[in-house]
Structures are given as structure tokens and as C-alpha cells.
Scaffold this active site. Structure first.
Site, PDB file in Angstrom:
ATOM      1  N   ASP A   1       0.841  -1.198   0.000  1.00  0.00           N
ATOM      2  CA  ASP A   1       0.000   0.000   0.000  1.00  0.00           C
ATOM      3  C   ASP A   1       0.880   1.253   0.000  1.00  0.00           C
ATOM      4  OD1 ASP A   1      -2.151  -1.731   0.359  1.00  0.00           O
ATOM      5  OD2 ASP A   1      -1.977  -1.651   2.553  1.00  0.00           O
TER       6      ASP A   1
ATOM      7  N   ASP B   1      -0.256   7.961   8.088  1.00  0.00           N
ATOM      8  CA  ASP B   1       0.080   6.604   8.567  1.00  0.00           C
ATOM      9  C   ASP B   1       1.339   6.665   9.415  1.00  0.00           C
ATOM     10  OD1 ASP B   1      -0.744   5.139   5.368  1.00  0.00           O
ATOM     11  OD2 ASP B   1      -1.916   5.064   7.218  1.00  0.00           O
TER      12      ASP B   1
ATOM     13  N   GLU C   1       1.053  -2.390  11.858  1.00  0.00           N
ATOM     14  CA  GLU C   1       0.855  -2.634  10.427  1.00  0.00           C
ATOM     15  C   GLU C   1       1.989  -2.050   9.607  1.00  0.00           C
ATOM     16  OE1 GLU C   1      -2.433  -0.563   8.744  1.00  0.00           O
ATOM     17  OE2 GLU C   1      -1.966  -1.203   6.734  1.00  0.00           O
ATOM     18  N   GLU C   2       2.590  -0.958  10.111  1.00  0.00           N
ATOM     19  CA  GLU C   2       3.599  -0.230   9.339  1.00  0.00           C
ATOM     20  C   GLU C   2       5.016  -0.751   9.526  1.00  0.00           C
ATOM     21  OE1 GLU C   2       0.456   1.677   7.818  1.00  0.00           O
ATOM     22  OE2 GLU C   2       2.521   1.716   7.086  1.00  0.00           O
TER      23      GLU C   2
ATOM     24  N   ASP D   1      -3.018  -1.100  14.408  1.00  0.00           N
ATOM     25  CA  ASP D   1      -3.129  -0.496  13.076  1.00  0.00           C
ATOM     26  C   ASP D   1      -3.199   0.999  13.341  1.00  0.00           C
ATOM     27  OD1 ASP D   1      -5.618  -0.747  10.368  1.00  0.00           O
ATOM     28  OD2 ASP D   1      -3.835   0.501  10.635  1.00  0.00           O
TER      29      ASP D   1
ATOM     30  N   LEU E   1      -3.300   3.765  11.583  1.00  0.00           N
ATOM     31  CA  LEU E   1      -4.230   4.590  10.834  1.00  0.00           C
ATOM     32  C   LEU E   1      -4.976   3.678   9.867  1.00  0.00           C
ATOM     33  CD1 LEU E   1      -5.315   6.844   8.849  1.00  0.00           C
ATOM     34  CD2 LEU E   1      -4.722   7.638  11.115  1.00  0.00           C
ATOM     35  N   ASP E   2      -6.237   3.423  10.176  1.00  0.00           N
ATOM     36  CA  ASP E   2      -7.032   2.518   9.339  1.00  0.00           C
ATOM     37  C   ASP E   2      -7.920   3.341   8.406  1.00  0.00           C
ATOM     38  OD1 ASP E   2      -8.402  -0.128   8.741  1.00  0.00           O
ATOM     39  OD2 ASP E   2     -10.071   1.105   9.452  1.00  0.00           O
TER      40      ASP E   2
ATOM     41  N   GLU F   1      -6.516  -6.033  12.997  1.00  0.00           N
ATOM     42  CA  GLU F   1      -7.798  -5.552  12.462  1.00  0.00           C
ATOM     43  C   GLU F   1      -8.918  -6.524  12.870  1.00  0.00           C
ATOM     44  OE1 GLU F   1      -6.484  -5.086   8.299  1.00  0.00           O
ATOM     45  OE2 GLU F   1      -6.844  -2.932   8.503  1.00  0.00           O
TER      46      GLU F   1
HETATM   47  P1  AHG Z   1      -5.552   0.369   6.153  1.00  0.00           P
HETATM   48  O1  AHG Z   1      -5.806   1.787   5.754  1.00  0.00           O
HETATM   49  O2  AHG Z   1      -5.149   0.226   7.606  1.00  0.00           O
HETATM   50  O3  AHG Z   1      -4.610  -0.328   5.207  1.00  0.00           O
HETATM   51  O4  AHG Z   1      -6.935  -0.401   6.073  1.00  0.00           O
HETATM   52  C1  AHG Z   1      -7.676  -0.281   4.909  1.00  0.00           C
HETATM   53  C2  AHG Z   1      -8.680  -1.397   4.866  1.00  0.00           C
HETATM   54  C3  AHG Z   1      -9.897  -1.169   5.746  1.00  0.00           C
HETATM   55  O5  AHG Z   1      -9.863   0.033   6.458  1.00  0.00           O
HETATM   56  C4  AHG Z   1     -11.055  -1.137   4.774  1.00  0.00           C
HETATM   57  O6  AHG Z   1     -12.129  -1.909   5.250  1.00  0.00           O
HETATM   58  C5  AHG Z   1     -10.483  -1.762   3.512  1.00  0.00           C
HETATM   59  O7  AHG Z   1      -9.107  -1.511   3.528  1.00  0.00           O
HETATM   60  C6  AHG Z   1     -11.088  -1.171   2.276  1.00  0.00           C
HETATM   61  O8  AHG Z   1     -10.557  -1.920   1.192  1.00  0.00           O
HETATM   62  P2  AHG Z   1     -11.127  -1.641  -0.303  1.00  0.00           P
HETATM   63  O9  AHG Z   1     -10.683  -0.259  -0.656  1.00  0.00           O
HETATM   64  O10 AHG Z   1     -10.488  -2.725  -1.118  1.00  0.00           O
HETATM   65  O11 AHG Z   1     -12.633  -1.776  -0.230  1.00  0.00           O
HETATM   66 MN    MN Z   2      -6.533  -1.038   8.529  1.00  0.00          MN
HETATM   67 MN    MN Z   3      -3.528   1.115   8.537  1.00  0.00          MN
END
Ligand code: AHG
Ligand code: MN
Ligand code: MN
Length: 333
Positions: free
Chosen positions: A65, A71, A94-95, A116, A118-119, A276
Site C-alpha cells: 500500500d 500513517d 501494520e507499518e 493499526d 491509521l485505518d 484488524e
Molecule cells: P488500512 O488503511 O489500515 O490499510 O486499512 C484499509 C482497509 C480497511 O480500512 C477497509 O475496510 C479496507 O481496507 C477497504 O478496502 P477496499 O478499498 O479494497 O474496499
Molecule cells: Mn486497517
Molecule cells: Mn492502517
């Protein structure tokens, strides 16, 4: 003297700890320090458009990502709020690809924090709710330095779990196994105040299903059949924010089901078990709901890797169980 209705997070945690004579006060310190980090992150989130915190760092993390500046900021704030307290033997984020040791200059303790920071990162730049998720375990390894074994614990052994949702208000929601409690930040006094005592997932009619339907072409047949079943019921609205914390928080307060299934591109789904699915599953169970990977209780899954992914079905027990009925015949999960 009229009983005050203002219950701060600190007062609540102390009163909860009094119910456990063996409590050492470490847990109330940990929750206090997490709340401090949440206040600092909340302030930055609320000014995101005004300070240089939007956008990407230009790097990608171990999950592939793109890393957002927030984050990194949130990850550092949480680590620095916790690293010197003497309550933790290690952390996992997560990071960070590996287990994060406590700096040698600081004492170590008997708890583990997985988080996590920053989700919902993709929602930062568009001013949509985001969150922080945390899970607390007891140290299980020998010696005073924590290690991977202390992190790879089954979810049912969690001491506590919680999340912060940075939304129209900033809320901290946590459980330590005796109910789920929600606190709303009053920024004018910098305190989290008890606003949602003993949250229970309701049976009321305003329930929703929450899933990224753009993945439909990659779903397994059983998943497609379950979605057709949900829609045919005609009593659920569709809501998808794209931040797990925000989608789960709505599901917890209004009822319904959030799903991130396995699919042909992501055979284990997208969400991570340790920081998560597992903490939110603990909260959901404590609120009378359920959480599975489509078949098995999330809290029963033994982790084998720090960042392992898991399909997630979480929310009202009847809806999660029904998903299992459809998916249990799907031996691929
Ligand atoms: P993060 O930002 O910690 O990587 O989490 C993102 C996750 C979660 O927050 C969310 O339910 C999901 O990614 C959304 O994924 P899509 O964009 O594929 O729907
Ligand atoms: Mn997350
Ligand atoms: Mn995150």
C-alpha cells in the site's frame, strides 16, 4: 451531592479495575497512554487540510500500500506514547514488517500491543472517517524481551481491544472482556467522556450490509448466493465507507454485517488478523455479535504470521451465522 454524570475514561478504567483485586494498574496506564496518542492523532486529523499531513510519503509499505503521511505520523505517535512506560515487552504495527522491540534504555513489562495506527488511509485526503485499532495481549515468552510468540496469540486470549474513530467526533471504544464502552472526546477539555456505556449490537430494523461490491466478479459462488439472499430479505440498507473502523462502528451501533471476503485475487481477503479482525471480533463478541472468516470464529484462529490476512464477516450474530450456512459448503475457504 448529585452523582456526577461526567465519567472520564480514566475514572471508568479505575472503577473497572477495582472489580479485579489482582489488577496492578498497568492496564489503566496503557489505556490512558493510548487515549493520549489518540488525542494527538485526532488533532492532526482535524487539521489535515491545513498542515503538511495530507498525501503520500512516496513509499509503499510491506503490504504494497502507498504510505500516507498520516500513517507514519500516527505510527510514530503511538510508539512514542508507549515505548517508555515499562508496561510493554514489545509492539507490532501494520507499518513495521517485524516485531518492534522496546528501546534498551527503557524498562519492559508483561503486555504486548498490536496496532493499526491509521485505518482507512485511502480516505484521509477526502475527509472521510478513519481510525486506529489496537489489541493487547499478555506476554507469554520467557525472559524480559518480547518476541514473535508474544504477538502470535489466538484472539480469545486478548486482555483488551479497542479502536478510535476520527469522524464527526472522535470516539474511543474498548473492551477488557466485561462489556464494550464508548467514550467521546470533548476537545474543549481534552477528555474522553463516557457516552456509550455497555454497547450491545441491536436487533433494530436500521441494519446494513457493508461490502465492496466492485469485487463481485471475483467472489466465489457461495458469496454471490449469500449476497442475493441478503438483498432478497429487503430489510437491510447498503453502506460502505471503505474504512474498516467506520464501517464496523456503524455495524456495532446499528446492527448488520460487514464483510471483506476471500476472492479469486485475494484468497485470504485483505484485512489483517492480528490488528484488524481479531480486536474487532473481541469487541463484537462482547457486544453480543459474532465474527468469522466465513466458517471459523475469528477469535479461535491461531496466527502463524504477524501480518497474515483473513476473510472477515462481522456483526449481528444471525447474519454472520447465515453467511456461514452459505459458505460452509464452500470448502475453498
Ligand atoms: P488500512 O488503511 O489500515 O490499510 O486499512 C484499509 C482497509 C480497511 O480500512 C477497509 O475496510 C479496507 O481496507 C477497504 O478496502 P477496499 O478499498 O479494497 O474496499
Ligand atoms: Mn486497517
Ligand atoms: Mn492502517
Amino acid at each position: 451531592m448529585k452523582e456526577t454524570s461526567v465519567v472520564t475514561l480514566a475514572r471508568h478504567v479505575v472503577e473497572e479495575e477495582r472489580k479485579h483485586p489482582e489488577a496492578t494498574g498497568a492496564f489503566s496506564d496503557i489505556i490512558h497512554d493510548i487515549a493520549l496518542a489518540a488525542k494527538v492523532i485526532s488533532r492532526k486529523v482535524n487539521m489535515a487540510g491545513l498542515v503538511d499531513i495530507l498525501g503520500r510519503t512516496g513509499e509503499t509499505n510491506l503490504h504494497g500500500d502507498s504510505v500516507q503521511k498520516l500513517d507514519v505520523f500516527a505510527d510514530e505517535v503511538i510508539f512514542k506514547a508507549m515505548d517508555h512506560t515499562g508496561h510493554l515487552c514489545c509492539m507490532a504495527s501494520e507499518e513495521h514488517p517485524e516485531v518492534i522491540p522496546i528501546p534498551e534504555r527503557f524498562p519492559r513489562g508483561k503486555y504486548v500491543l498490536l496496532y493499526d495506527p491509521l485505518d482507512g488511509s485511502t480516505n484521509i485526503d477526502v475527509n472521510v472517517s478513519i481510525g486506529t485499532i489496537f489489541s493487547i495481549h499478555r506476554k507469554v515468552s520467557d525472559g524480559d524481551h518480547g518476541c514473535l510468540d508474544d504477538c502470535l496469540q489466538v484472539g480469545s486470549r486478548q486482555l483488551a481491544a479497542g479502536y478510535v474513530v476520527y469522524g464527526s467526533s472522535t470516539m474511543l471504544v474498548y473492551t477488557s472482556g466485561a462489556g464494550v464502552y464508548g467514550f467521546t472526546l470533548d476537545p474543549s477539555i481534552g477528555e474522553f467522556l463516557l457516552s456509550h456505556p455497555n454497547i450491545r449490537i441491536p436487533e433494530e430494523a436500521s441494519r446494513t450490509y457493508s461490502i465492496n461490491e466492485s469485487n463481485h466478479p471475483r467472489w466465489r459462488p457461495a458469496q454471490k448466493r449469500y449476497m442475493d439472499h441478503l438483498k432478497a430479505q429487503g430489510d437491510l440498507s447498503s453502506r460502505y465507507i471503505g474504512s474498516l473502523v467506520a464501517d464496523f462502528h456503524r455495524t456495532l451501533l446499528k446492527g448488520g454485517i460487514f464483510m471483506y471476503p476471500a476472492d479469486s485475487k485475494s484468497p485470504k481477503g485483505k484485512l489483517r488478523l492480528l490488528y484488524e479482525a481479531s480486536p474487532l471480533a473481541f469487541i463484537c463478541r462482547e457486544a453480543g455479535g459474532a465474527a468469522t472468516d466465513g466458517r471459523r470464529n475469528i477469535l479461535d484462529l491461531k496466527p502463524t504470521e504477524l501480518h497474515q490476512k483473513v476473510p472477515l464477516y462481522i456483526g449481528s450474530k444471525d447474519l454472520v451465522d447465515k453467511a456461514g450456512d452459505f459458505l460452509s459448503g464452500d470448502s475453498e475457504i
